[in-house]
Motif scaffolding. Structure first.
Motif, PDB file in Angstrom:
ATOM      1  N   ARG A   1     -20.598  26.043   6.223  1.00  0.00           N
ATOM      2  CA  ARG A   1     -21.537  25.155   5.533  1.00  0.00           C
ATOM      3  C   ARG A   1     -20.866  23.950   4.911  1.00  0.00           C
TER       4      ARG A   1
ATOM      5  N   ASP B   1     -22.997  20.831   4.501  1.00  0.00           N
ATOM      6  CA  ASP B   1     -23.870  20.591   3.343  1.00  0.00           C
ATOM      7  C   ASP B   1     -23.463  19.335   2.588  1.00  0.00           C
TER       8      ASP B   1
ATOM      9  N   TYR C   1     -27.272  30.606   5.993  1.00  0.00           N
ATOM     10  CA  TYR C   1     -28.123  29.506   5.529  1.00  0.00           C
ATOM     11  C   TYR C   1     -29.303  30.013   4.713  1.00  0.00           C
TER      12      TYR C   1
ATOM     13  N   SER D   1     -22.928  28.807  -1.289  1.00  0.00           N
ATOM     14  CA  SER D   1     -21.972  28.300  -0.298  1.00  0.00           C
ATOM     15  C   SER D   1     -20.538  28.450  -0.796  1.00  0.00           C
TER      16      SER D   1
END
Ligand code: ATP
Ligand code: MG
Lengths: 456, 265
Positions: free
Chosen positions: B65, B68, B87, B93
């Motif tokens: 991630r 992001d 997700y 995260s």
């Protein structure tokens, strides 16, 4: 590229250039000429700037350095009990009723005695002329000294008092024998007496520490005026600005730069902050007057109000420079921190902020320096008032930084408004002090920058 | 392709560590990853190969991630780590990235000392109880990353003062110091000389006993040497995914074949 296209490209490629490297062709000559012209313009621009700076600094130093020197007269003054303490009790409350009007003649008599005993004779010198040599401030000085030590009453004390402004000006080239003829405030006879006293060592001109510590003085006694209250007021305001603007500005920038979603609202805020930085400072003064004095009821002329107004003014500067500093930190550093599992806040506080610190510091100090030199908004909130008393950092009635004060740039403005040319000298002196403070702040900025700067 | 020792290495079948299903990535309007399905096995080295700009880094960054952090980047589809959707809105995260470490394409050491670079991860995750343990972690990480001998005398020197290849190995040490379960490496050897490359490859092979490693590389030889499974990306799609030996010796897709023989790219 396939072979076919390569062949096509080769056929259209320009033929290689020929000619000696030692001879410049027309194009190169033209380019070189343009470059040297540009360098000349740059040098000329720098020269104009340097000349302007030199003229500015020399004129200020020329006018202002004399403010740091002052003429003093040493006297022996009798302090008769009959006049200063009729009751004989040395009761302070009673003695306080004796005003400076009583002390003045004592000083005059002391000087007259000195003149007589030294055998100085000057044509046309009246008793009033002799007493006119002494600053009006001197009586207050003597009274303070007696009240501080009532035991002095009945004795003869030695005291060093300020010479009056015109006499002081005589030794700084402001007053001359010719100008004294025309001046109702000073006579040539007084100047001659001053010279005689100087010869005998009674009148001396030396460093004037009071210029930095004494409060302002009224129109009649420029020789006594000092920057003490203004320096303290400015210092208090800078404390307020630093304590409020730095954390608020840095927090706002970090939020906007690192956390806020990029949308219409943050765009709007960004545009507004940039615009605020360009708002004329006097507008902030009006705002301060309306909000802090009329609405919140804070006291006019108080450093807290000045500090709050200057905080509003400085915030955009700090926010803009902090955001620029944060932006200049390479994003790969943030990625690296996030990549090992740091939270966004850890990434910002452990890695981004230390790297942005030099930029933030520079921005803050530039903002503070701007605030230190700001005059217009302070005029509106009454910091131009005549203040003789030192403000306290805390007072029971007015709170923190709530007592009336003035500020360095306002003091400069104030003094330039006054009639006596001696105040002009003091205004220039005050500008020197202001410049010294600005230089110190810039030096601190540079030192801190050096210390925090890291390569990445 | 003279180095195909891979064939001799036994590939034991492992359980799935990461499963990706129907993953699409968009940068604004641009469709960077098109419906990719991949199973990344536990305790296995998986290589991502493909021409420049085909989306290898993009897909790799989906796995922890890191995408992001890019505002315009949008990821759809399903990526599961040990059966849990990474997700999922409930997933933090930060916690994910502690499990899935990453070495970036460009070396990016912190502008701090070499020691602090490696110690940072263990510190913020509270992995060690005292200084001695931390020292130990720093040393073993630096040793594993094949850089210990070069820096052991100057642990307090800034990490940014190292050469490019040393910086990259420092970043590897930093990533393994937090003992992640999956290690994502984006072209870790592109700035390294052959000796350091060999050391890093040895490290990758060693890591395989504990972690699952995903490595992006432009070197076919490297993919063949270190990986057990290989995925070939082209223009945002996963063209072919299988055992490394099969991909390099008997590719099913003509695009794979032309890439590994040097005709597209
Ligand atoms: N931050 C970004 N914003 C917009 N587009 C991006 C961004 N990062 C990558 N892209 C685009 O996504 C596509 C895939 O990029 P990616 O970096 O994943 O390629 P890659 O396979 O890693 O290439 P290389 O081998 O050169 O590293 C490219 O077309 C690139 O232009
Ligand atoms: Mg890449």
């Amino acid at each position: 590229m396939t072979d076919a296209t390569a062949a096509a490209a080769a056929s259209t490629a320009p033929a290689p250039r020929k000619g000696s490297l030692l001879v410049q062709d027309a194009r190169t000559r033209k380019r070189n000429a343009a470059e040297s012209r540009f360098k000349a313009y740059g040098l000329a621009a720098i020269a104009v700037g340097v000349i302007a700076l030199v003229i500015l600094v020399t004129s200020i130093l020329g006018n202002g350095t004399s403010a740091f020197r002052q003429s003093y007269i040493a006297l022996n003054v009798e302090l008769p009990e009959a006049k200063l303490d009729k009751s004989g009790t040395r009761d302070l409350e009673v003695m306080k009723k004796v005003t400076t009007l009583t002390y003045g003649p004592l000083l005059a008599k002391g000087l007259q005695d000195a003149v007589d005993s030294l055998g100085i004779e000057i044509e046309g010198l009246t008793k009033k002329d002799v007493s006119g040599l002494i600053s009006q401030e001197a009586a207050a000085q003597l009274r303070d000294r007696v009240l501080a030590d009532p035991a002095l009453v009945g004795q003869t004390v030695q005291i060093t008092v300020l010479a009056s402004g015109r006499i002081d000006g005589y030794y700084k080239g402001r007053t001359t024998l010719a100008s004294a003829e025309l001046d109702s405030n000073v006579s040539p006879a007084q100047l001659k007496l001053a010279d005689a006293l100087k010869q005998k060592g009674l009148l001396t001109t030396r460093f004037n520490a009071a210029f930095l510590t004494a409060p302002d003085a009224s129109d009649q006694r420029p020789e006594a005026a000092g920057l003490g209250v203004a320096i303290l007021g400015s210092a208090y305001m800078m404390i307020v600005v630093l304590v409020l603007a730095l954390p608020i500005g840095v927090a706002a920038s970090i939020y906007l730069e690192e956390f806020a979603p990029k949308n219409r609202w943050t765009d709007l805020i960004e545009v507004n902050i940039s615009n605020l930085a360009a708002v004329p400072s006097i507008v902030f003064g009006i705002l301060g007057l309306a909000i802090f004095i009329n609405f919140a009821g804070l006291r006019a002329s108080a450093p807290i109000v000045g500090g709050l107004v200057l905080t509003l003014m400085t915030l955009p500067t700090i926010i803009i420079s902090t955001r620029a500093a944060l932006k200049s930190v390479p994003p790969s550093i943030r990625d690296a921190a996030l990549g090992v599992g740091a939270s966004k806040m850890q990434a910002v506080f452990h890695h981004v902020l230390p790297l942005a610190a030099p930029g933030i510091l520079t921005g803050t100090i530039i903002g503070l320096a701007q605030a230190l030199g700001e005059t217009a908004p302070l005029l509106l909130i009454g910091m131009v008032a005549f203040v003789r008393e030192y403000p306290a950092a805390y007072s029971a009635t007015d709170g923190l930084f709530g007592e009336p004060s003035t500020a360095l740039p306002v003091q400069v403005y104030n003094w330039t408004q006054r009639a006596d040319p001696a105040f002009f000298e003091r205004a220039s002196g005050a500008i020197i002090v202001l410049l010294v403070f600005l230089l110190i702040m810039n030096a601190v900025a540079i030192i801190l920058r050096r210390r925090f700067e890291r390569r990445w | 392709m003279d180095d195909l020792r891979i064939l001799e290495r036994d590939v034991t079948t492992q359980s799935n560590k990461i499963t990706a299903r129907g993953v699409d990535v968009f940068y604004g309007e641009a469709h960077a990853i098109k419906s990719v399905d991949v199973d990344i096995l536990d305790k296995t080295v998986t290589a991502f190969i493909g021409p420049s700009g085909c989306g290898k880094s993009t897909f790799l960054r989906c796995l922890n991630r890191m995408n992001d952090t890019i505002d315009i980047c949008r990821v759809t589809g399903d990526i599961k780590l040990d059966g849990e959707n990474i997700y999922d809105p409930k997933v933090d995260s930060v916690q994910l990235r502690a499990k899935v470490g990453m070495v970036f394409q460009k070396p990016n050491p912190f502008p701090k000392s070499i020691y602090d670079n490696v110690a940072y991860g263990p510190k913020i995750h509270g992995l060690t109880r005292n200084k001695a343990e931390l020292d130990e972690v720093v040393e073993t990480s630096l040793r594993k990353a094949a850089i210990w001998n070069e820096v052991k005398d100057r642990l307090n020197a800034p990490g940014t003062g190292l050469s490019g290849g040393q910086q990259q190995r420092l970043c590897i040490a930093r990533a393994i110091a937090t003992s992640p379960e999956v290690l994502l490496m984006d072209e870790p050897c592109s700035a390294l000389d052959p000796i350091a490359t060999a050391q890093v490859e040895e490290l990758i092979d060693e890591l395989r006993s504990q972690f699952s490693v995903v490595i992006v590389t432009h070197s076919m030889q490297q993919a063949a040497r270190v990986s057990q499974r290989t995925a070939f990306f082209h223009l945002g799609s996963l063209v072919e995914y299988g055992e490394t030996g099969q991909i390099f010796t008997a590719p099913k897709d003509p695009r794979t074949e032309s890439y590994i023989t040097g005709r597209i790219g």
